[in-house]
Scaffold this motif. Structure first.
Motif, mmCIF file in Angstrom:
data_model
loop_
_atom_site.group_PDB
_atom_site.id
_atom_site.type_symbol
_atom_site.label_atom_id
_atom_site.label_comp_id
_atom_site.label_asym_id
_atom_site.label_seq_id
_atom_site.Cartn_x
_atom_site.Cartn_y
_atom_site.Cartn_z
ATOM 1 N N LYS A 1 -33.536 18.316 -15.255
ATOM 2 C CA LYS A 1 -32.810 19.003 -14.172
ATOM 3 C C LYS A 1 -33.679 20.079 -13.530
ATOM 4 O O LYS A 1 -33.604 20.299 -12.324
ATOM 5 C CB LYS A 1 -31.505 19.585 -14.694
ATOM 6 N N ALA A 2 -34.503 20.749 -14.322
ATOM 7 C CA ALA A 2 -35.429 21.736 -13.757
ATOM 8 C C ALA A 2 -36.435 21.050 -12.837
ATOM 9 O O ALA A 2 -36.745 21.563 -11.760
ATOM 10 C CB ALA A 2 -36.136 22.498 -14.873
ATOM 11 N N LEU A 3 -36.926 19.891 -13.242
ATOM 12 C CA LEU A 3 -37.851 19.140 -12.384
ATOM 13 C C LEU A 3 -37.159 18.672 -11.108
ATOM 14 O O LEU A 3 -37.774 18.666 -10.032
ATOM 15 C CB LEU A 3 -38.433 17.946 -13.147
ATOM 16 N N ASP A 4 -35.889 18.308 -11.192
ATOM 17 C CA ASP A 4 -35.130 17.949 -9.989
ATOM 18 C C ASP A 4 -35.036 19.132 -9.032
ATOM 19 O O ASP A 4 -35.149 18.978 -7.818
ATOM 20 C CB ASP A 4 -33.729 17.460 -10.348
ATOM 21 N N ALA A 5 -34.837 20.326 -9.588
ATOM 22 C CA ALA A 5 -34.785 21.527 -8.750
ATOM 23 C C ALA A 5 -36.141 21.771 -8.086
ATOM 24 O O ALA A 5 -36.207 22.151 -6.909
ATOM 25 C CB ALA A 5 -34.378 22.733 -9.590
ATOM 26 N N PHE A 6 -37.216 21.532 -8.816
ATOM 27 C CA PHE A 6 -38.563 21.676 -8.258
ATOM 28 C C PHE A 6 -38.792 20.690 -7.113
ATOM 29 O O PHE A 6 -39.320 21.055 -6.057
ATOM 30 C CB PHE A 6 -39.604 21.468 -9.365
ATOM 31 N N GLY B 1 -49.127 26.359 -4.609
ATOM 32 C CA GLY B 1 -48.012 27.239 -4.893
ATOM 33 C C GLY B 1 -47.630 27.277 -6.352
ATOM 34 O O GLY B 1 -48.116 26.501 -7.170
ATOM 35 N N ASP B 2 -46.750 28.226 -6.648
ATOM 36 C CA ASP B 2 -46.188 28.400 -7.978
ATOM 37 C C ASP B 2 -44.673 28.454 -7.850
ATOM 38 O O ASP B 2 -44.151 29.092 -6.944
ATOM 39 C CB ASP B 2 -46.676 29.707 -8.615
ATOM 40 N N GLU B 3 -44.000 27.790 -8.742
ATOM 41 C CA GLU B 3 -42.536 27.788 -8.767
ATOM 42 C C GLU B 3 -42.058 28.021 -10.193
ATOM 43 O O GLU B 3 -42.684 27.555 -11.144
ATOM 44 C CB GLU B 3 -41.970 26.445 -8.291
ATOM 45 N N THR B 4 -40.968 28.727 -10.302
ATOM 46 C CA THR B 4 -40.271 28.860 -11.575
ATOM 47 C C THR B 4 -38.886 28.280 -11.355
ATOM 48 O O THR B 4 -38.155 28.729 -10.473
ATOM 49 C CB THR B 4 -40.175 30.332 -12.007
ATOM 50 N N VAL B 5 -38.564 27.247 -12.117
ATOM 51 C CA VAL B 5 -37.288 26.546 -11.945
ATOM 52 C C VAL B 5 -36.568 26.452 -13.279
ATOM 53 O O VAL B 5 -37.194 26.440 -14.336
ATOM 54 C CB VAL B 5 -37.492 25.132 -11.348
ATOM 55 N N SER B 6 -35.261 26.405 -13.193
ATOM 56 C CA SER B 6 -34.443 26.282 -14.401
ATOM 57 C C SER B 6 -33.504 25.098 -14.284
ATOM 58 O O SER B 6 -33.059 24.754 -13.188
ATOM 59 C CB SER B 6 -33.609 27.547 -14.616
ATOM 60 N N GLY B 7 -33.217 24.520 -15.410
ATOM 61 C CA GLY B 7 -32.239 23.445 -15.489
ATOM 62 C C GLY B 7 -31.396 23.669 -16.727
ATOM 63 O O GLY B 7 -31.847 24.289 -17.691
ATOM 64 N N ILE C 1 -44.213 26.032 -12.821
ATOM 65 C CA ILE C 1 -44.990 24.913 -12.286
ATOM 66 C C ILE C 1 -45.985 25.442 -11.256
ATOM 67 O O ILE C 1 -45.612 26.129 -10.301
ATOM 68 C CB ILE C 1 -44.063 23.862 -11.632
ATOM 69 N N HIS C 2 -47.241 25.112 -11.475
ATOM 70 C CA HIS C 2 -48.299 25.434 -10.519
ATOM 71 C C HIS C 2 -48.776 24.114 -9.918
ATOM 72 O O HIS C 2 -49.038 23.161 -10.646
ATOM 73 C CB HIS C 2 -49.463 26.153 -11.216
#
Length: 185
Positions: A169-174, A136-142, A127-128
Motif C-alpha cells: 500500500k505504501a508503494l501504491d501511494a508512491f 526526488g525523495d518520497e516518504t510514504v506510508s501504508g 524512497i529515493h
C-alpha cells in the motif's frame, strides 16, 4: 393461454436484456473512456521515470526477511504499474532505492473484556529515485488492518503478512504521487 404467452414474452425480453446489456457496456466502454480524456497512470509515471529501472531495497535489521517482500512488490510494480522493465544497475536509466523508515503495530479495536482484537500495521518507506528526467525523495506510508484472537499475541505469520500488505500500500501511494508529478510535467 394468454397469460402463459405474456410470461414467455416477459422472460424472453428479460433474458435478452441481461445477455445484451453487458455486451453493450463492454463495447461502449472504450468510447466513453477515450471521450473523457482518460490516460492510464503509466502515461504520467513515464514523464518522471524512464523505461529501464533498477530497484534496490535496504534491509530492515529488525525484519530482514521483509526486504525480499518489498523488493518483489517493487519489481512487480515496476513492470505492471510503471510500464517499465527491470534492468541491471549498469544498464538502468532510473535508479530507485527503498528503505524502511518504520514498522509499527497498534491496536485499533478491543473486545468487551478490553483485549485487543484488531491491529493496524503501519509501514513507512523512504524512497529515493533518480532518472535522466527527474530526481526526488518520497516518504510514504501504508497500513494494513488485521484481526487476532482475544488475549493472544501477534504471530510471526500475521506480522509478516501485515508488513507485506502495508508495504504494498505504501508503494501504491508512491506510484500515485509519481503519477501526479508526471501529470504536471
Amino acid at each position: 393461454m394468454k397469460r402463459v404467452e405474456v410470461k414467455k414474452t416477459f422472460f424472453a425480453v428479460l433474458f435478452s436484456f441481461t445477455i445484451h446489456t453487458p455486451l453493450a457496456i463492454v463495447a461502449l466502454s472504450p468510447i466513453a473512456i477515450a471521450g473523457c480524456g482518460y490516460k492510464p497512470m503509466t502515461t504520467y509515471t513515464k514523464n518522471v521515470l524512464t523505461d529501464k529501472i533498477y530497484c534496490d531495497v535496504d534491509v530492515y535489521l529488525r525484519d530482514p526477511e521483509n526486504a525480499v517482500l518489498v523488493k518483489d512488490a517493487l519489481n512487480e510494480a515496476t513492470v505492471s504499474r510503471f510500464g517499465a522493465r527491470i534492468a541491471k544497475k549498469e544498464n538502468a536509466t532510473t535508479h530507485m532505492k527503498v528503505a524502511f523508515k518504520s514498522v509499527s503495530f497498534s491496536p485499533i479495536q478491543y473486545d468487551d473484556n478490553g483485549y485487543a482484537i484488531y491491529y493496524r500495521a503501519t509501514v513507512t518507506l523512504s524512497i529515493h529515485y533518480e532518472s535522466d528526467k527527474y530526481k526526488g525523495d518520497e516518504t510514504v506510508s501504508g497500513f494494513y488492518d488485521f484481526p487476532i484472537e482475544p488475549n493472544a499475541v501477534i504471530s510471526d505469520a500475521k506480522r509478516f503478512q501485515a508488513i507485506r500488505f502495508g508495504a504494498q500500500k505504501a508503494l501504491d501511494a508512491f506510484i500515485s504521487r509519481l503519477a501526479m508529478r508526471g501529470e504536471k510535467l
